[in-house]
Design an enzyme around this catalytic site. Structure first.
Site, PDB file in Angstrom:
ATOM      1  N   ARG A  47     -40.325 -25.183-172.071  1.00  0.00           N
ATOM      2  CA  ARG A  47     -41.347 -24.843-172.864  1.00  0.00           C
ATOM      3  C   ARG A  47     -43.023 -25.476-172.361  1.00  0.00           C
ATOM      4  O   ARG A  47     -43.033 -26.674-172.048  1.00  0.00           O
ATOM      5  CB  ARG A  47     -40.935 -24.519-174.018  1.00  0.00           C
ATOM      6  CG  ARG A  47     -40.566 -25.415-175.428  1.00  0.00           C
ATOM      7  CD  ARG A  47     -41.190 -27.024-175.093  1.00  0.00           C
ATOM      8  NE  ARG A  47     -42.424 -26.884-175.028  1.00  0.00           N
ATOM      9  CZ  ARG A  47     -42.607 -28.592-175.042  1.00  0.00           C
ATOM     10  NH1 ARG A  47     -42.360 -29.110-174.629  1.00  0.00           N
ATOM     11  NH2 ARG A  47     -44.337 -28.077-175.591  1.00  0.00           N
ATOM     12  N   GLY A  48     -44.089 -25.043-173.194  1.00  0.00           N
ATOM     13  CA  GLY A  48     -45.036 -25.843-172.684  1.00  0.00           C
ATOM     14  C   GLY A  48     -46.338 -24.919-171.586  1.00  0.00           C
ATOM     15  O   GLY A  48     -45.203 -24.737-170.549  1.00  0.00           O
ATOM     16  N   ALA A  49     -47.509 -24.494-171.726  1.00  0.00           N
ATOM     17  CA  ALA A  49     -47.685 -23.204-170.309  1.00  0.00           C
ATOM     18  C   ALA A  49     -47.813 -24.236-169.978  1.00  0.00           C
ATOM     19  O   ALA A  49     -47.486 -23.209-168.512  1.00  0.00           O
ATOM     20  CB  ALA A  49     -49.177 -23.395-170.888  1.00  0.00           C
ATOM     21  N   ARG A  90     -43.155 -14.745-171.837  1.00  0.00           N
ATOM     22  CA  ARG A  90     -43.778 -15.416-173.254  1.00  0.00           C
ATOM     23  C   ARG A  90     -45.178 -14.988-172.514  1.00  0.00           C
ATOM     24  O   ARG A  90     -45.674 -15.554-171.467  1.00  0.00           O
ATOM     25  CB  ARG A  90     -43.680 -16.673-172.893  1.00  0.00           C
ATOM     26  CG  ARG A  90     -41.846 -17.467-173.571  1.00  0.00           C
ATOM     27  CD  ARG A  90     -42.237 -18.727-174.237  1.00  0.00           C
ATOM     28  NE  ARG A  90     -42.629 -19.017-175.064  1.00  0.00           N
ATOM     29  CZ  ARG A  90     -42.406 -20.196-176.077  1.00  0.00           C
ATOM     30  NH1 ARG A  90     -42.734 -21.511-174.692  1.00  0.00           N
ATOM     31  NH2 ARG A  90     -43.504 -20.677-176.860  1.00  0.00           N
ATOM     32  N   GLN A 197     -41.204 -29.010-182.720  1.00  0.00           N
ATOM     33  CA  GLN A 197     -41.614 -29.821-181.087  1.00  0.00           C
ATOM     34  C   GLN A 197     -42.060 -30.753-180.831  1.00  0.00           C
ATOM     35  O   GLN A 197     -41.855 -31.802-180.374  1.00  0.00           O
ATOM     36  CB  GLN A 197     -42.456 -29.038-180.397  1.00  0.00           C
ATOM     37  CG  GLN A 197     -41.812 -27.972-179.417  1.00  0.00           C
ATOM     38  CD  GLN A 197     -42.425 -26.894-180.734  1.00  0.00           C
ATOM     39  OE1 GLN A 197     -42.241 -26.499-181.297  1.00  0.00           O
ATOM     40  NE2 GLN A 197     -42.529 -25.125-180.184  1.00  0.00           N
ATOM     41  N   ASP A 238     -52.617 -23.471-174.748  1.00  0.00           N
ATOM     42  CA  ASP A 238     -52.181 -22.056-174.111  1.00  0.00           C
ATOM     43  C   ASP A 238     -52.810 -21.372-172.898  1.00  0.00           C
ATOM     44  O   ASP A 238     -51.996 -20.017-171.824  1.00  0.00           O
ATOM     45  CB  ASP A 238     -50.653 -21.079-174.522  1.00  0.00           C
ATOM     46  CG  ASP A 238     -50.142 -21.999-175.317  1.00  0.00           C
ATOM     47  OD1 ASP A 238     -49.749 -23.351-176.262  1.00  0.00           O
ATOM     48  OD2 ASP A 238     -48.491 -22.335-174.484  1.00  0.00           O
ATOM     49  N   ASN A 248     -53.047 -21.852-178.840  1.00  0.00           N
ATOM     50  CA  ASN A 248     -53.010 -23.376-178.978  1.00  0.00           C
ATOM     51  C   ASN A 248     -51.537 -22.981-179.757  1.00  0.00           C
ATOM     52  O   ASN A 248     -51.394 -21.905-181.207  1.00  0.00           O
ATOM     53  CB  ASN A 248     -53.452 -24.222-178.824  1.00  0.00           C
ATOM     54  CG  ASN A 248     -52.278 -25.704-178.988  1.00  0.00           C
ATOM     55  OD1 ASN A 248     -51.511 -25.737-177.593  1.00  0.00           O
ATOM     56  ND2 ASN A 248     -52.113 -26.677-179.378  1.00  0.00           N
ATOM     57  N   LYS A 249     -50.248 -23.993-179.958  1.00  0.00           N
ATOM     58  CA  LYS A 249     -49.081 -23.616-180.995  1.00  0.00           C
ATOM     59  C   LYS A 249     -50.221 -22.917-182.567  1.00  0.00           C
ATOM     60  O   LYS A 249     -50.704 -24.022-182.810  1.00  0.00           O
ATOM     61  CB  LYS A 249     -48.874 -24.962-181.188  1.00  0.00           C
ATOM     62  CG  LYS A 249     -47.368 -24.926-182.004  1.00  0.00           C
ATOM     63  CD  LYS A 249     -46.655 -23.939-181.469  1.00  0.00           C
ATOM     64  CE  LYS A 249     -46.072 -23.556-180.148  1.00  0.00           C
ATOM     65  NZ  LYS A 249     -45.215 -22.703-180.568  1.00  0.00           N
TER      66      LYS A 249
END
Ligand code: MRU
Length: 345
Positions: A47-49, A90, A197, A238, A248-249
């Site tokens: 995970r993470g862009a 995603r 996270q 993201d 973003n998150k």
């Protein structure tokens, strides 16, 4: 530092660190089919862009390795099918479709129809994406660490570290660079509900490097700011629209509002692969909604009455007016973002 992913030369496979198991277990998932990579991205093992962009690129190499000999059009059609499957895993992080488009373009431009040669070119491009991300993050760190005072206290959200990238990290890269420049930087990490996270990954990365970190729950951030315990906020992204709005998150937007109210600068650190100039504003960014069980359950335990209605967007959009600057590997972009992001290309 833990490696997020590694390509196994000769084995035609990709190993992905299963981040859902951190910090308890260090387990790598071996992917030898692009569908394994697609599942790992969807389930957030990776995970993470930037990390999902690089993983998807290697996923396409796996698809190329399985393509039979034939006309180039057939090869390209198979790659396009695999790429759409990977891209659909995603929707918010643009790095995913950006990396896949880069590989598809490489294959289209190649003046060979030999499948093995095309697969080699795709592997080379996947390695390029991976290495450019790692070196770009170091540049983000160089450009960004000046924003952190000598004894700076930084609040961050989610994980925009080595685990979310090909290495070093974006927001955490700026923090690492500040530490390497001799600053006494300390970090508050939001736990980042619902998948934690911040609690599971950001604190792990920082503890491993002896960077002082304090874990807080998401709802403590406002009080932390009110008490003057934070000098600045730095988060990753993201997708960044051309006017500077940032997805973003989930929870990032609330932090930005609170930072503004307390006159605390709010920085976004991201590679240029996260900028999507095709979208004029953040309201056009697709926001992923995830399984309700992520909110109602934790570790197999029910946290809410069965059947309760849930809304679980994985990301939110922070309007550009709340952002002090965007730190990229090409330099620091300040408002007006609409004009300055285009100038930075
Ligand atoms: O759902 P996740 O864990 O993939 O979300 C990650 C984030 O929101 C990060 O801040 C973002 O991808 C930037 S990572 C350098």
């Amino acid at each position: 530092m833990l490696e997020t992913m590694r390509w196994l030369p000769g084995e035609e496979s990709l190993e992905l660190l299963d981040q859902t198991k951190l910090p308890v277990e260090i387990v790598y998932i071996k992917c030898s089919d692009y569908r394994d990579v697609a599942s790992a991205i969807k389930d957030m093992a990776v995970r993470g862009a930037p990390a999902i962009g690089a993983a998807a690129a290697y996923g396409l190499v796996l698809a190329a390795g399985k393509a039979g000999a034939g006309a180039k059009e057939d090869f390209l059609a198979q790659m396009e099918t695999a790429a759409s499957e990977l891209a659909a895993t995603r929707p918010t992080a643009v790095n995913l479709s950006w990396a896949l488009s880069r590989l598809l373009q490489k294959a289209r431009d190649a003046d060979t129809s030999d499948t093995a040669a095309l697969r080699e070119l795709l592997l080379e491009e996947a390695h390029n994406i991976f290495h450019e991300d790692a070196s770009g993050n170091r540049k983000i760190g160089e450009y960004g660490h000046g924003f952190i005072p000598q004894n700076g206290s930084v609040l961050t959200h989610c994980n925009a570290g080595a685990l979310a990238t090909a290495g070093y990290g974006t927001a955490l890269g700026v923090i690492r660079a500040a530490r390497d420049a001799g600053k006494n930087v300390s970090v508050y990490a939001d736990e980042t509900r619902p998948l934690l996270q911040g609690a599971r990954l950001t604190t792990l990365e920082l503890l491993q490097e002896n960077i002082p970190v304090t874990l807080i729950t998401d709802n403590m951030a406002g009080f932390l700011m009110a008490k003057g315990m934070v000098d600045l906020v730095i988060v990753g992204a993201d997708r960044i629209a051309s006017n500077g709005d940032v997805a973003n998150k989930i929870g990032t937007y609330g932090l930005a509002v609170m930072a503004k109210a307390h006159h605390i600068p709010f920085y976004v650190a991201a590679p240029f692969s996260t900028v999507d100039l095709s979208l004029q504003a953040g309201d056009k960014i697709p926001i992923e909604e995830r399984d309700h069980a992520e909110v109602t359950r934790h570790g197999g335990r029910l946290l809410a009455p069965a059947g309760v209605k849930v809304w679980n967007p994985a990301f939110d959009v922070t309007p550009h007016s709340l952002i002090t600057a965007i730190i990229t590997e090409r330099g620091v972009v300040r408002p007006p973002f609409e004009k300055n992001l285009k100038k930075t290309i």
